[in-house]
Each structure stands twice: as structure tokens, then as C-alpha cells.
Design a protein around this motif. Sequence first.
Motif, PDB file in Angstrom:
ATOM      1  N   ALA A 120       0.807  -1.221   0.000  1.00 20.56           N
ATOM      2  CA  ALA A 120       0.000   0.000   0.000  1.00 20.56           C
ATOM      3  C   ALA A 120       0.840   1.270   0.000  1.00 20.56           C
ATOM      4  N   ARG A 121       2.081   1.183   0.469  1.00 15.30           N
ATOM      5  CA  ARG A 121       2.917   2.380   0.637  1.00 15.30           C
ATOM      6  C   ARG A 121       3.106   3.181  -0.653  1.00 15.30           C
ATOM      7  N   PRO A 122       3.377   2.554  -1.808  1.00  8.93           N
ATOM      8  CA  PRO A 122       3.589   3.354  -3.025  1.00  8.93           C
ATOM      9  C   PRO A 122       2.382   4.193  -3.427  1.00  8.93           C
ATOM     10  N   TYR A 123       1.208   3.841  -2.925  1.00  7.04           N
ATOM     11  CA  TYR A 123      -0.008   4.556  -3.300  1.00  7.04           C
ATOM     12  C   TYR A 123      -0.507   5.483  -2.195  1.00  7.04           C
ATOM     13  N   GLY A 124       0.313   5.651  -1.163  1.00  7.10           N
ATOM     14  CA  GLY A 124      -0.043   6.566  -0.088  1.00  7.10           C
ATOM     15  C   GLY A 124      -1.250   6.125   0.712  1.00  7.10           C
ATOM     16  N   ILE A 125      -1.446   4.814   0.831  1.00  2.52           N
ATOM     17  CA  ILE A 125      -2.611   4.274   1.527  1.00  2.52           C
ATOM     18  C   ILE A 125      -2.179   3.693   2.871  1.00  2.52           C
ATOM     19  N   GLU A 126      -2.850   4.106   3.913  1.00  2.76           N
ATOM     20  CA  GLU A 126      -2.575   3.602   5.255  1.00  2.76           C
ATOM     21  C   GLU A 126      -3.193   2.213   5.421  1.00  2.76           C
TER      22      GLU A 126
END
Length: 416
Positions: free
Chosen positions: A143-149
Motif C-alpha cells: 500500500a505504501r507506493p499509493y499513499g494508503i494507510e
Amino acid sequence: MALSKTYQPIANDASTARTPASDELRIINRTENAVLTGWQAVRISRGIERMPSDFEVSLTQKVPDRFWCPLKAGDEIQVSIGSDVVLTGYVDRMSVSLSSDTHQVAIAGRSKTCDLIDASAEIRDWRGYRQGDTLMSLAEELARPYGIEVRSNLPAGAMPTFPTFTANLGESAYEILERVARYCGVLVTDDVDGALLLTRIQEVTLPDVVTINGQLAEGNLKSAGIRVGVQQGINVQRAVRHVSVSSRFSRYTVFPQSVETQRDQTAALGVTIPDAFCEDEYLGRNRQLYIISEQYDLGQSLAQRRAIWECNRRAGRGQATLATVDSWRDRDGKLWEPGSFVYTYIEAVDQSGYPLVVADVTFTRDVETGTTATLTLMEPAAFAIAPMSLAPTTWDQTQALQEAGAITQPVAGGHH
């Protein structure tokens, strides 16, 4: 072309916007820092097995002779009902229509987690994930590359781990994560803030005392984690209960492999693999189902869990109640929430006094039906997670493991 002021959109600066009414639908355009209200038609859908959450709204334009709307496809938005956020994501598409007496804009969008479904996963090492990694660490990496927590409501210290497995080039983050989550027995969905949520449906126990002097003992239900609010004669406008046995069987027998392959391997290794099975006595007649599970090793554990899952999930999915209620909120003023338990009493459709899980909720408002919420209600067994093998072994690997003593003869017996 005349406009109705009731449906005229109003854009305000988000930082100075007034306090909204409890059921006022607002879209906050985070890109432009504007608040839009006055929507003519609204649909917002969320579900425990639905990812991403999505919405559709339409409005009559403020200036009918030219295009006007302070939203565009790709804008980051937040959708709220009153002061409660229900969706955080992006505008996917816009449609503008013109007729002799209307000039409208329709807007549709989804939760931020849509990027995990649409786009390919960005992975640190395509050679595989290490045994002992947790589901949370995998989800955070994807999820990190898409800025999602990533969030979880699993008990502390209960985050599952998984064995080594290999992701495939081109798979989406969701495809990888959903596969591992199934192995771990976890549901993957999103929350109102656009975060990825790892969760399970927990069992609740109906309290001993449900009614007192003919009235619901609401305090007892709430103490047990059960909401109050779906009741015939109180707030139910429409209800349909579906009951089906077409997908249920008297006995589920699961084989780790096809019969011929299994015979060849067991004969060569000198082991006996007992049937993995589960029985459902509801039908009262012989009706059997044979299943080949997703594994190539000789262990019985996965096959047995698959048999139990088939039995429980088919029983749970065989019953569903769809109830349309006259409010977006329950009796305590809380928005209907997927995954929550609701005490459901709709005697006319033979759904009498039982806590069911909100599988899906759709908030709707239009000029014909007004403000309603449609709930899909099911028993907890309907959300059991299908067990699967992440790293199946081949015949040669199985033989090598047997010779090394890593595979032992499984314990005989089945589950009833």
C-alpha cells in the motif's frame, strides 16, 4: 430552463463551512478546498466484502446554459453524511447531460483503495516473500507506493504470518494481498478514511434476556455488541428474505489431489490419507459433494479446513435478508456500518429476533423514495474465509520431504 433551488449545488470554502445537518450529503473537494451540497440523487455503497467503496451523485447545474461544477475527474474528495465521513477517495468519472428541460452532471468515484485493485503491485523483490513476514507488513509494503494507510482491528499479537511464496509480475496489490489474507483467514476491505482494513467477523452471543414486558432490552443487546434498529413496524419499509438449499450438501469430502494422483503418491510413500470431510444434517437426505483442494502436499490439515469451510459458508450464504429502512442511521444515531451486528426482527419474512451481520449497506436518496438505507444481512458463517495453500509442493518435493521425515502420516478421522 428553470432551476429548483433545492437541488442547486452550493460551494463553500471548506475551512469556513457551516455545521451540516445530520443527514446532509456533502462532498469535500480536497483538491480545490471546496464543499458541495444540495445533491439531487445519491448512492453510496460500502460492504465487508466490497473494496473499494463507491458512490454516485447527480445534480442540476447552477448555470444551465454553460458548464459549471467545481469538481473534475481525478480530484481527491471526501464524502460525508452530516459530520460523519463515509468515503475518502477520488472522482473517477463525470457525465454531463442536456435535454429540453434539464442540464445535469453525474459524478462517480471510489475509495482511495481503488489504486490497489487497478494498478500493478510495486514489489521490492519478485523472488518471493520470506517465511515469518506478517500480513500487516506485507499490506504496508504493497500500500505504501499509493499513499494508503493500513489498519487492523485484529486483537493485539494476533497478526498472522505466512510461509514463503512468490508474487507474479503484473498482479495487482489486491490480488497478492487477498491471496495471502485467505491463507491467514482475514478479510480485506477499506474504511471510511480510504485506509486498507484487515479484519475478521467476530461471533457475538445473544443475551439471555432480549425483551422485558414485550419491549426490547436494548441495554442488554448493546452490551453484547449488537445494534438495535431493524424492526418490522418501526423502520422497515421493504424486506426480502432469501433461503436456498441448492448449494448445500449432506457431506463434503475434500481430497488433497485428484484421486489417481493421490493413489500413486500414497502407494509410493506407504502412507494412508483418510478422508477429510464435514457433514451437514440440515437436508436430511443423501447429497454428497467431492472437492479437490488447492494443495499438492500430503497433509490433511488444509483439506479438513476446506471441508469445514465449504459446509459452514454454504449454510451461511444460503440465507440472506435484504431490508430497506427509512434512515441512514440506527436508533442511536449511528450510521449503518458493514461488519456490525444488528438485531433483526421482521416476522413477516420469518426473520424473528436474531443478530445478523451487515454484509453490505447502500445509502440512497432521490426525489421518488426519499432517504433510505438498504442492508444486506447474513449470518456470521457466511464470511468464513476459504483456506488455501500459498506454496504448494510438487510430487518430487513431497517425496524428498517424506524421505527426510518432514511429512508424517496424518491422523485419521473427519469432522462432524
